[in-house]
Design a protein around this motif. Structure first.
Motif, short mmCIF file in Angstrom:
data_model
loop_
_atom_site.label_atom_id
_atom_site.label_comp_id
_atom_site.label_asym_id
_atom_site.label_seq_id
_atom_site.Cartn_x
_atom_site.Cartn_y
_atom_site.Cartn_z
N GLY A 99 -4.51 1.99 1.07
CA GLY A 99 -4.32 1.78 -0.37
C GLY A 99 -3.11 2.53 -0.90
O GLY A 99 -2.37 2.03 -1.75
N ARG A 100 -2.90 3.75 -0.38
CA ARG A 100 -1.71 4.53 -0.78
C ARG A 100 -0.43 3.81 -0.35
O ARG A 100 0.54 3.77 -1.11
CB ARG A 100 -1.79 5.91 -0.14
CG ARG A 100 -0.69 6.87 -0.59
CD ARG A 100 -0.81 8.16 0.18
NE ARG A 100 -2.13 8.76 0.00
CZ ARG A 100 -2.63 9.71 0.78
NH1 ARG A 100 -1.91 10.15 1.81
NH2 ARG A 100 -3.83 10.21 0.55
N GLU A 101 -0.45 3.23 0.85
CA GLU A 101 0.73 2.49 1.32
C GLU A 101 0.97 1.26 0.47
O GLU A 101 2.10 0.92 0.14
CB GLU A 101 0.56 2.10 2.78
CG GLU A 101 1.74 1.32 3.35
CD GLU A 101 1.53 0.88 4.78
OE1 GLU A 101 2.30 0.02 5.25
OE2 GLU A 101 0.60 1.39 5.44
N TRP A 102 -0.13 0.58 0.10
CA TRP A 102 0.01 -0.62 -0.73
C TRP A 102 0.58 -0.28 -2.10
O TRP A 102 1.42 -1.02 -2.65
CB TRP A 102 -1.33 -1.32 -0.87
CG TRP A 102 -1.28 -2.56 -1.69
CD1 TRP A 102 -0.87 -3.80 -1.27
CD2 TRP A 102 -1.62 -2.69 -3.07
NE1 TRP A 102 -0.94 -4.70 -2.32
CE2 TRP A 102 -1.40 -4.05 -3.43
CE3 TRP A 102 -2.09 -1.81 -4.03
CZ2 TRP A 102 -1.63 -4.51 -4.71
CZ3 TRP A 102 -2.33 -2.27 -5.31
CH2 TRP A 102 -2.09 -3.62 -5.64
N VAL A 103 0.15 0.84 -2.69
CA VAL A 103 0.66 1.25 -3.99
C VAL A 103 2.15 1.57 -3.91
O VAL A 103 2.91 1.27 -4.83
CB VAL A 103 -0.14 2.48 -4.50
CG1 VAL A 103 0.54 3.09 -5.73
CG2 VAL A 103 -1.57 2.08 -4.84
N GLN A 104 2.58 2.16 -2.80
CA GLN A 104 3.99 2.53 -2.63
C GLN A 104 4.87 1.32 -2.37
O GLN A 104 5.98 1.23 -2.90
CB GLN A 104 4.14 3.53 -1.49
CG GLN A 104 3.52 4.90 -1.78
CD GLN A 104 3.55 5.82 -0.56
OE1 GLN A 104 3.84 5.38 0.55
NE2 GLN A 104 3.23 7.09 -0.77
N CYS A 105 4.39 0.38 -1.56
CA CYS A 105 5.22 -0.76 -1.13
C CYS A 105 4.82 -2.08 -1.77
O CYS A 105 5.56 -3.06 -1.66
CB CYS A 105 5.17 -0.91 0.40
SG CYS A 105 5.61 0.59 1.30
N TRP A 106 3.64 -2.14 -2.39
CA TRP A 106 3.09 -3.36 -2.97
C TRP A 106 2.91 -4.47 -1.95
O TRP A 106 2.91 -5.66 -2.28
CB TRP A 106 3.95 -3.87 -4.14
CG TRP A 106 3.84 -2.99 -5.33
CD1 TRP A 106 4.73 -2.04 -5.76
CD2 TRP A 106 2.76 -2.93 -6.26
NE1 TRP A 106 4.28 -1.40 -6.88
CE2 TRP A 106 3.06 -1.94 -7.22
CE3 TRP A 106 1.55 -3.62 -6.39
CZ2 TRP A 106 2.22 -1.61 -8.28
CZ3 TRP A 106 0.71 -3.30 -7.45
CH2 TRP A 106 1.05 -2.31 -8.38
N THR A 107 2.79 -4.07 -0.70
CA THR A 107 2.51 -5.04 0.36
C THR A 107 1.98 -4.30 1.58
O THR A 107 2.14 -3.09 1.70
CB THR A 107 3.79 -5.82 0.75
OG1 THR A 107 3.46 -6.83 1.70
CG2 THR A 107 4.81 -4.88 1.37
N LEU A 108 1.31 -5.04 2.45
CA LEU A 108 0.79 -4.49 3.70
C LEU A 108 1.07 -5.48 4.82
O LEU A 108 1.08 -6.69 4.59
CB LEU A 108 -0.73 -4.26 3.61
CG LEU A 108 -1.25 -3.07 2.82
CD1 LEU A 108 -2.78 -3.10 2.74
CD2 LEU A 108 -0.80 -1.75 3.43
#
Length: 299
Positions: A32-41
């Motif tokens: 979730g932290r990565e998604w918030v930073q990059c807006w993608t996974l």
């Protein structure tokens, strides 16, 4: 008051469920932290995050459903069952898509279908997740509406006085919830097929490596052997969940029975352990875990 055996099984079930909640919560936080930073996974992480979220809620619903209906309610647990069935079916569909994704990405088959899927799988992952969620939602809503309508019938006199609420509940579980539960067999067959194909591909690749045995290939062979062991263990874990679930669906057991809690412990043991293997097999999650433990040691 529960017997000592049931109390022991309750505590064991609660502990393994809490472990699963913590593990899935960790996966949700990291991705979730990565998604918030990059807006993608990446597609694989997208499936992993969806699976962690569904299992997180599944285990909370299972705890609430089992304990609340045991200590407070003996009937009308169907309303709680619907939420559990929804998270259960969604969770297993996401597990299946994770197995399919790994099969397509890792297997070395040259069939045109596999080659087409290798090229398309990353693009269709969001749609697979979305459609799985949508279909399960629509099915559970329809079941909920039917149950609400049937529970209103005693008040209108359509049921005789001899028909008890428990009789209606049992009939509804058999008529509506059992077909939804058996719906799990469809993703389970996809899950088994994907893992069997991936195992076949890895075995074939391992045999080719053994024919050209060389010292520099030993580490690679060990990686393939480890992957095969993980796949076999993955199949055992999921089978240990689906098999007891199918048995208890076809032959419902009262949650006041010790056998009910035995099945619950067996079922949730697998999905409580599996997140740990997902964390250890992901370099991203493994690094985040190592960093978290390191920070705690410094603190």
């Amino acid at each position: 008051m529960p017997s000592l055996l049931i109390l022991f099984l309750m505590i064991f079930f609660l502990l393994e469920s809490i472990i699963g909640i913590i593990e899935n919560g960790f996966i949700i936080i990291v991705l979730g932290r990565e998604w918030v930073q990059c807006w993608t996974l990446p597609p694989g992480d997208m499936i992993l995050a969806s699976l962690a979220i569904s299992r997180f809620f599944l285990q909370w619903v299972a705890i609430f459903n089992n304990f609340f209906t045991y200590f407070f309610l003996t009937s009308r647990r169907l309303y709680f069952d619907i939420f559990w069935v929804f998270t259960n079916v969604v969770s297993f569909w996401f597990t299946t898509w994770l197995a399919v994704f790994h099969c397509v990405k890792i297997s070395s088959f040259t069939h045109p279908i596999f080659l087409w899927l290798k090229w398309r799988i990353s693009r269709i992952v969001p749609w697979l997740l979305l459609w799985s969620l949508l279909i399960c939602t629509l099915i559970c809503i329809s079941v909920y509406v039917k149950i609400c309508l049937v529970f209103q019938l005693p008040a209108t006199g359509n049921y005789s006085e001899k028909t008890t609420l428990d009789d209606i509940t049992r009939a509804l579980r058999w008529k509506f919830l059992m077909p939804v539960q058996m719906f799990l067999l469809i993703p389970f067959l996809f899950f088994l097929s994907s893992n069997i194909l991936l195992i076949s591909s890895l075995c074939q690749h391992l045999r080719n490596m053994q024919l050209h045995n060389a010292n520099h290939q030993q580490p690679s062979m060990q990686v393939h052997v480890t992957a095969l062991k993980s796949l076999f263990f993955f199949i055992i874990l999921c089978t240990s969940y689906v098999l007891p679930l199918t048995i208890t669906t076809l032959a419902p057991i009262s949650n006041c029975s010790s056998w009910f809690w035995v099945w619950e412990v067996v079922m949730y043991f697998g999905i409580s352990i599996h997140p740990a293997f997902l964390i250890l097999n992901s370099s991203k999650l493994r690094t985040a875990l190592r960093k978290m433990l390191h920070d705690q040691e410094i603190a």
